[in-house]
Each structure stands twice: as C-alpha cells, then as structure tokens.
Design a protein around this motif. Structure first.
Motif, mmCIF file in Angstrom:
data_model
loop_
_atom_site.group_PDB
_atom_site.id
_atom_site.type_symbol
_atom_site.label_atom_id
_atom_site.label_comp_id
_atom_site.label_asym_id
_atom_site.label_seq_id
_atom_site.Cartn_x
_atom_site.Cartn_y
_atom_site.Cartn_z
ATOM 1 N N LEU A 1 -30.233 13.629 1.765
ATOM 2 C CA LEU A 1 -29.306 12.736 1.076
ATOM 3 C C LEU A 1 -28.489 11.938 2.092
ATOM 4 C CD1 LEU A 1 -28.149 11.942 -1.717
ATOM 5 C CD2 LEU A 1 -26.454 13.752 -1.412
ATOM 6 N N VAL A 2 -28.289 10.666 1.803
ATOM 7 C CA VAL A 2 -27.522 9.790 2.691
ATOM 8 C C VAL A 2 -26.106 9.641 2.147
ATOM 9 C CG1 VAL A 2 -27.365 7.515 3.762
ATOM 10 C CG2 VAL A 2 -29.611 8.533 3.342
ATOM 11 N N ARG A 3 -25.151 10.253 2.863
ATOM 12 C CA ARG A 3 -23.744 10.133 2.461
ATOM 13 C C ARG A 3 -22.967 9.215 3.404
ATOM 14 N NH1 ARG A 3 -24.680 15.735 1.599
ATOM 15 N NH2 ARG A 3 -24.465 16.344 -0.592
ATOM 16 N N THR A 4 -23.392 9.186 4.662
ATOM 17 C CA THR A 4 -22.758 8.335 5.661
ATOM 18 C C THR A 4 -23.835 7.675 6.503
ATOM 19 O OG1 THR A 4 -22.645 10.005 7.425
ATOM 20 C CG2 THR A 4 -20.851 10.009 5.791
ATOM 21 N N SER A 5 -23.430 6.727 7.311
ATOM 22 C CA SER A 5 -24.405 6.047 8.166
ATOM 23 C C SER A 5 -25.065 7.000 9.160
ATOM 24 C CB SER A 5 -23.730 4.887 8.912
ATOM 25 O OG SER A 5 -22.664 5.352 9.702
ATOM 26 N N GLU A 6 -24.383 8.104 9.512
ATOM 27 C CA GLU A 6 -24.967 9.092 10.418
ATOM 28 C C GLU A 6 -26.208 9.741 9.812
ATOM 29 O OE1 GLU A 6 -24.420 10.279 13.585
ATOM 30 O OE2 GLU A 6 -23.289 8.414 13.736
ATOM 31 N N ASP A 7 -26.236 9.851 8.481
ATOM 32 C CA ASP A 7 -27.380 10.470 7.807
ATOM 33 C C ASP A 7 -28.629 9.600 7.873
ATOM 34 O OD1 ASP A 7 -25.801 12.658 7.046
ATOM 35 O OD2 ASP A 7 -25.109 11.623 5.239
ATOM 36 N N TYR B 1 -24.668 -15.061 -1.314
ATOM 37 C CA TYR B 1 -25.501 -14.045 -1.944
ATOM 38 C C TYR B 1 -25.343 -12.720 -1.211
ATOM 39 C CZ TYR B 1 -29.153 -14.357 1.706
ATOM 40 O OH TYR B 1 -29.842 -14.322 2.891
ATOM 41 N N HIS B 2 -25.678 -11.622 -1.915
ATOM 42 C CA HIS B 2 -25.494 -10.281 -1.385
ATOM 43 C C HIS B 2 -26.826 -9.646 -1.007
ATOM 44 C CE1 HIS B 2 -21.409 -9.781 -3.673
ATOM 45 N NE2 HIS B 2 -21.329 -10.585 -2.637
ATOM 46 N N LEU B 3 -26.771 -8.811 0.014
ATOM 47 C CA LEU B 3 -27.901 -7.988 0.423
ATOM 48 C C LEU B 3 -27.418 -6.543 0.530
ATOM 49 C CD1 LEU B 3 -27.753 -10.704 2.545
ATOM 50 C CD2 LEU B 3 -30.150 -10.022 2.785
ATOM 51 N N TYR B 4 -28.329 -5.596 0.268
ATOM 52 C CA TYR B 4 -28.001 -4.179 0.366
ATOM 53 C C TYR B 4 -29.139 -3.444 1.062
ATOM 54 C CZ TYR B 4 -24.433 -5.085 -3.242
ATOM 55 O OH TYR B 4 -23.359 -5.568 -3.947
ATOM 56 N N LEU B 5 -28.878 -2.209 1.443
ATOM 57 C CA LEU B 5 -29.914 -1.331 1.970
ATOM 58 C C LEU B 5 -30.594 -0.646 0.788
ATOM 59 C CD1 LEU B 5 -31.128 -0.147 4.610
ATOM 60 C CD2 LEU B 5 -29.491 1.738 4.370
ATOM 61 N N TYR B 6 -31.930 -0.689 0.757
ATOM 62 C CA TYR B 6 -32.687 -0.144 -0.382
ATOM 63 C C TYR B 6 -33.732 0.855 0.087
ATOM 64 C CZ TYR B 6 -30.827 -3.935 -3.308
ATOM 65 O OH TYR B 6 -30.011 -4.790 -3.994
ATOM 66 N N GLY B 7 -34.054 1.789 -0.825
ATOM 67 C CA GLY B 7 -35.159 2.708 -0.626
ATOM 68 C C GLY B 7 -35.865 2.953 -1.942
ATOM 69 N N GLU B 8 -37.123 3.358 -1.870
ATOM 70 C CA GLU B 8 -37.878 3.694 -3.087
ATOM 71 C C GLU B 8 -37.392 5.062 -3.575
ATOM 72 O OE1 GLU B 8 -40.992 5.470 -5.469
ATOM 73 O OE2 GLU B 8 -40.633 6.050 -3.375
ATOM 74 N N ARG B 9 -37.263 5.236 -4.891
ATOM 75 C CA ARG B 9 -36.605 6.414 -5.447
ATOM 76 C C ARG B 9 -37.298 7.724 -5.059
ATOM 77 N NH1 ARG B 9 -32.637 5.056 -9.081
ATOM 78 N NH2 ARG B 9 -32.651 2.874 -9.763
ATOM 79 N N GLN B 10 -38.613 7.782 -5.105
ATOM 80 C CA GLN B 10 -39.313 9.017 -4.747
ATOM 81 C C GLN B 10 -39.189 9.302 -3.251
ATOM 82 O OE1 GLN B 10 -43.309 9.336 -6.254
ATOM 83 N NE2 GLN B 10 -42.745 8.694 -8.327
ATOM 84 N N TYR B 11 -39.212 8.248 -2.443
ATOM 85 C CA TYR B 11 -38.999 8.415 -1.009
ATOM 86 C C TYR B 11 -37.632 9.043 -0.758
ATOM 87 C CZ TYR B 11 -37.434 7.069 3.674
ATOM 88 O OH TYR B 11 -36.897 7.088 4.941
ATOM 89 N N LEU B 12 -36.604 8.524 -1.425
ATOM 90 C CA LEU B 12 -35.245 9.039 -1.243
ATOM 91 C C LEU B 12 -35.118 10.487 -1.731
ATOM 92 C CD1 LEU B 12 -33.230 5.892 -2.366
ATOM 93 C CD2 LEU B 12 -33.433 6.781 -0.030
ATOM 94 N N ALA B 13 -35.877 10.834 -2.769
ATOM 95 C CA ALA B 13 -35.800 12.187 -3.330
ATOM 96 C C ALA B 13 -36.344 13.235 -2.361
ATOM 97 C CB ALA B 13 -36.566 12.244 -4.640
ATOM 98 N N ARG C 1 -30.231 1.347 -4.322
ATOM 99 C CA ARG C 1 -29.352 1.041 -3.202
ATOM 100 C C ARG C 1 -28.984 2.312 -2.454
ATOM 101 N NH1 ARG C 1 -24.786 -3.030 -5.840
ATOM 102 N NH2 ARG C 1 -26.233 -4.575 -6.719
ATOM 103 N N VAL C 2 -28.856 2.182 -1.135
ATOM 104 C CA VAL C 2 -28.451 3.288 -0.273
ATOM 105 C C VAL C 2 -27.125 2.900 0.391
ATOM 106 C CG1 VAL C 2 -29.063 4.700 1.722
ATOM 107 C CG2 VAL C 2 -30.854 3.915 0.145
ATOM 108 N N LEU C 3 -26.144 3.797 0.353
ATOM 109 C CA LEU C 3 -24.801 3.488 0.869
ATOM 110 C C LEU C 3 -24.319 2.131 0.342
ATOM 111 C CD1 LEU C 3 -25.095 4.602 4.620
ATOM 112 C CD2 LEU C 3 -24.009 5.831 2.736
ATOM 113 N N PRO C 4 -24.236 1.984 -0.956
ATOM 114 C CA PRO C 4 -23.928 0.663 -1.536
ATOM 115 C C PRO C 4 -22.609 0.051 -1.108
ATOM 116 C CG PRO C 4 -23.751 2.404 -3.188
ATOM 117 C CD PRO C 4 -24.398 3.024 -1.993
#
Length: 299
Positions: A179-185, A163-175, A252-255
């Motif tokens: 913006l997360v483009r790389t792991s450094e962000d 099974y797969h797992l991903y990094l997630y965030g709530e949409r309004q929180y992310l807004a 998903r964040v950095l999918p």
C-alpha cells in the motif's frame, strides 16, 4: 502610414501600460512597444510620456487620440459586417492544421474537430496530434496548442486552459503491491515514463518532483503508449486526468501529493487573425475548453 499602428496606439492610450495593451490585443508587449515607436517615427512626435506608473499621452498624443478612436469605431463597424457574412457556413472554407499534444488531441479534440464538417461543409481540419512541438515559424500548423507559452515570433497567444495530472496505477496491480501511504512507499513500485532525451517539453518532467526511480520498467515518447502500459498493470505513471479518470481500471495513487497542474497555450501567426477559417477553428477550441472544466481539472 501603416494605419494598423493606430490600433496599438489606442490600446495603449486606454490601458496606460504596455502589458495592458498587449493583453487587450493578445500580442507580446514588445510588439506594442515596437508599433508605438514606429508610429512616433512616422509622425515625428513622441505620443507618450514614459513614467514609472506607465504611459501617459503627450500633447501630440492627445491630439491624435480622437482620430484613432474614430478609425477604431469605423473598423469595428466593418468587422461587424464581416462577421455577419462569416456566420454563413458556406463562407468558412479551406484547410486548417491544428498542432497539439497527443493526449489532448486524441482524447478531447478529435471528435469535435471532425464534427465541424457538419456545420461547415467546405472546411477541412488536419489534427497533428504528435509527441512533439509544432513550429509556427516553419508553417507546420495554423494553430498550435502547447504546454509552454511561445516567447518568440510575431504570434497571437492565448491561454486555453489549465489541466490536472495525477499518478495512476491499475487496480489489480495496486492490490498485489504494498500500500502506498507516502512517497517513500513508492520504492516498492515499478514506473512508466517518457524517454528523457526525447522529451519535447520540460513541463512534462513531473515524476521527479514526487519520486526519482532508479529505473523504469517501460518508457515511451507516446502518452497513449504509457496509458496502455499502466492499464496492462506494468507499473505507475503520471497521466492527464482527462485521459485516465474515466477508465474504471485505473486508480489515483497519492491523490493529494501526486497532483500536478499544467497549462495549455494556443497560438497562431499574427497574420492568421484575419483568416476566417482559422478564426473559426480558434473560436471553437476556446469554446470547447470553456465547456469542459470538469474533465480538464477534476477534483
């Protein structure tokens, strides 16, 4: 003589390797070796010649093989008759306890296991969906689904599913966050995680592979609690896709970079193979995992 030894003998004769026989019988290779050794001691003759390529039958082994094959054929005939009887719902009766990780148990197994009562009125199921590993050796459960393959004990082990797992965030929180483009962000974000010293499996140490936060805004032993914290907009967390993907509030964040794969292993005591109610639930769980690949491993 323990006639069950002949089953292990026949499997090794057919496959030629301890690993192959173990896979065919769904046991550890050490169990196969121990059974063959016991049979050889009982008969007083070596049954195999050990070579670099595997196990080849000795002269005594070649003489024994037709007998073992005849007995195996007879046993299969008896099992066929037993399965015909077992197909009657009234034959499946009693209690089966299934120990499983919390998220998988609640999200995917609870409803199907509860509905088994419609097909098998005399069957009862206890679903132990807890954030810890159930112990077969202590008889805490009849079937255990875990993230780590059991390595000890006389147990039957089968791979249930990846099974797969991903990094997630709530949409309004992310807004409202950078913006997360790389792991450094990720340094601009807050994180939700397990309580490290109470983590029941090293297979869940996932976030550190991507980013190591200096602190966590919220931690819990419960994956359900972490999921609710993410939904509330408290921060980011690694969650199973079968739990988070169907929630429209989450994203998903950095999918690509933040994608993880883990495996569910299913095990039961060796003696449970002959218990009808446990075998019935075991088969249903295998079928359920087979029918839901898109939920377990979404693209």
């Amino acid at each position: 003589m323990d006639w069950d030894h002949l089953r292990f003998f026949a499997a090794l004769a057919q496959t030629g390797t301890l690993a192959g026989a173990a896979r065919a019988l769904e046991v550890e290779h050490t169990t196969v070796a121990r059974r063959i050794q016991a049979l050889e001691q009982q008969l007083g003759h070596p049954l195999f010649v050990r070579e670099a390529s595997g196990h080849k039958l000795s002269e005594a082994g070649r003489q024994l093989l037709p007998v073992a094959q005849s007995m195996e054929k007879a046993v299969r005939g008896i099992e066929h008759l037993a399965q015909q009887t077992a197909s009657e719902p009234a034959s499946v009766a009693g209690l089966v306890r299934v120990g499983v990780t919390e998220g998988f148990g609640v999200q995917l197994l609870a409803a199907p296991l509860a509905l088994m009562a419609q097909q098998y009125p005399k069957l009862s199921v206890d679903l132990l969906a807890l954030p810890r590993l159930m112990q077969l050796s202590r008889r805490e459960a009849d079937i255990v689904i875990s993230l780590e393959r059991p390595k000890r004990g006389t147990v039957v082990v089968s791979k249930l599913a990846d099974y797969h797992l991903y990094l997630y965030g709530e949409r309004q929180y992310l807004a409202r966050k950078p913006l997360v483009r790389t792991s450094e962000d990720l340094r601009h974000h807050q994180f939700i995680h397990y309580v490290d010293d109470l983590l029941f499996s090293k297979e869940l140490q996932l976030l550190a592979q991507l980013y190591k936060p200096t602190q966590f805004v919220f931690r819990s032993t419960s994956i359900a609690a972490q999921y609710e914290a993410v939904r509330a907009g408290a921060g980011l967390a690694v969650l199973p896709a079968f739990m988070a993907d169907r929630d429209p509030l989450l994203q998903r964040v950095l999918p690509e970079a933040a994608k993880f794969e883990r495996t569910f292993w299913m095990s039961m005591p060796q003696e449970a193979k002959g218990v009808l109610r446990i075998q019935t639930v075991w088969r249903m769980l295998k079928q359920l995992a087979f029918e839901h690949p898109a939920q377990l491993r979404p693209i």
